[in-house]
Design a protein around this motif. Sequence first.
Motif, PDB file in Angstrom:
ATOM      1  N   GLY A  69       1.683  -2.097   7.933  1.00 52.01           N
ATOM      2  CA  GLY A  69       2.065  -1.054   8.874  1.00 52.01           C
ATOM      3  C   GLY A  69       3.536  -0.718   8.905  1.00 52.01           C
ATOM      4  N   ARG A  70       4.364  -1.485   8.241  1.00 54.60           N
ATOM      5  CA  ARG A  70       5.808  -1.236   8.240  1.00 54.60           C
ATOM      6  C   ARG A  70       6.204  -0.446   7.001  1.00 54.60           C
ATOM      7  NH1 ARG A  70       7.299  -7.262   8.865  1.00 54.60           N
ATOM      8  NH2 ARG A  70       7.387  -6.855   6.648  1.00 54.60           N
ATOM      9  N   GLN A  93       4.542  12.032  -2.255  1.00 54.76           N
ATOM     10  CA  GLN A  93       4.810  11.798  -0.838  1.00 54.76           C
ATOM     11  C   GLN A  93       4.126  10.544  -0.287  1.00 54.76           C
ATOM     12  OE1 GLN A  93       3.950  15.551   1.100  1.00 54.76           O
ATOM     13  NE2 GLN A  93       5.813  16.464   0.322  1.00 54.76           N
ATOM     14  N   LEU A  94       3.391   9.823  -1.143  1.00 52.88           N
ATOM     15  CA  LEU A  94       2.836   8.545  -0.716  1.00 52.88           C
ATOM     16  C   LEU A  94       3.991   7.579  -0.490  1.00 52.88           C
ATOM     17  CD1 LEU A  94      -0.085   8.371  -3.274  1.00 52.88           C
ATOM     18  CD2 LEU A  94      -0.359   8.503  -0.802  1.00 52.88           C
ATOM     19  N   SER A  95       3.973   6.881   0.641  1.00 51.26           N
ATOM     20  CA  SER A  95       5.094   6.000   0.958  1.00 51.26           C
ATOM     21  C   SER A  95       4.653   4.538   0.983  1.00 51.26           C
ATOM     22  CB  SER A  95       5.712   6.390   2.296  1.00 51.26           C
ATOM     23  OG  SER A  95       4.760   6.273   3.329  1.00 51.26           O
ATOM     24  N   PRO A  96       5.518   3.644   0.486  1.00 52.94           N
ATOM     25  CA  PRO A  96       5.171   2.221   0.455  1.00 52.94           C
ATOM     26  C   PRO A  96       5.193   1.613   1.859  1.00 52.94           C
ATOM     27  CG  PRO A  96       7.408   2.548  -0.388  1.00 52.94           C
ATOM     28  CD  PRO A  96       6.835   3.901  -0.103  1.00 52.94           C
ATOM     29  N   ALA A 103       0.852  -1.189   0.000  1.00 46.88           N
ATOM     30  CA  ALA A 103       0.000   0.000   0.000  1.00 46.88           C
ATOM     31  C   ALA A 103       0.891   1.244   0.000  1.00 46.88           C
ATOM     32  CB  ALA A 103      -0.899   0.016   1.226  1.00 46.88           C
ATOM     33  N   TYR A 104       0.550   2.218  -0.832  1.00 48.37           N
ATOM     34  CA  TYR A 104       1.243   3.509  -0.857  1.00 48.37           C
ATOM     35  C   TYR A 104       0.341   4.474  -0.102  1.00 48.37           C
ATOM     36  CZ  TYR A 104       4.267   1.227  -4.137  1.00 48.37           C
ATOM     37  OH  TYR A 104       5.161   0.346  -4.704  1.00 48.37           O
TER      38      TYR A 104
END
Length: 171
Positions: free
Chosen positions: A133-134, A126-129, A105-106
Amino acid sequence: MNTNAGSGYTLVDFSVTSPAPEWYAVNDGVMGGESRGGPEIVDGQLVFSGQISLENNGGFSSVKSSGHEFDVSAFHTLRLRVKGDGRSYQLRLYTDARYGHSPIAYTAEFPTLAGEWTESVIVISQLSPRFRGRALSGPPLDVEHVEAIGLLLGDKRAGEFELRVEWIRAE
């Protein structure tokens, strides 16, 4: 689909009768938790509601779209019109990227104001992979092939929640 960067691109508009993605719940029960929540389309809005439970290491509820692919490569931001409960939620985009055999998930968080309609803006770059939850170091988001959109509440606070979404746009 409109991919004209000048006018924006509506990914999902729950107030119109045009074909929209199906939405389904993914709650912490997949990991033994007891939270419950899910999507419902009511009066032209996606209503994501339920109850977060911290029992059995739980603490999250989410909804995810299926049945549509989106190309957001011509855009820089995502804008959501939401009415929340004062909690912070996550917007999640999914592609064919996997960690093992499971989707990455991004994500980006956005705040809500209790009982008030607001527009949240998320910068796509700025979406982060993330995986379960990690934070992950990659791969980068494939902006041409977004397979699903999701929303998640995972603030580790037990209790009822409700988020209403009128639309999600790329701009």
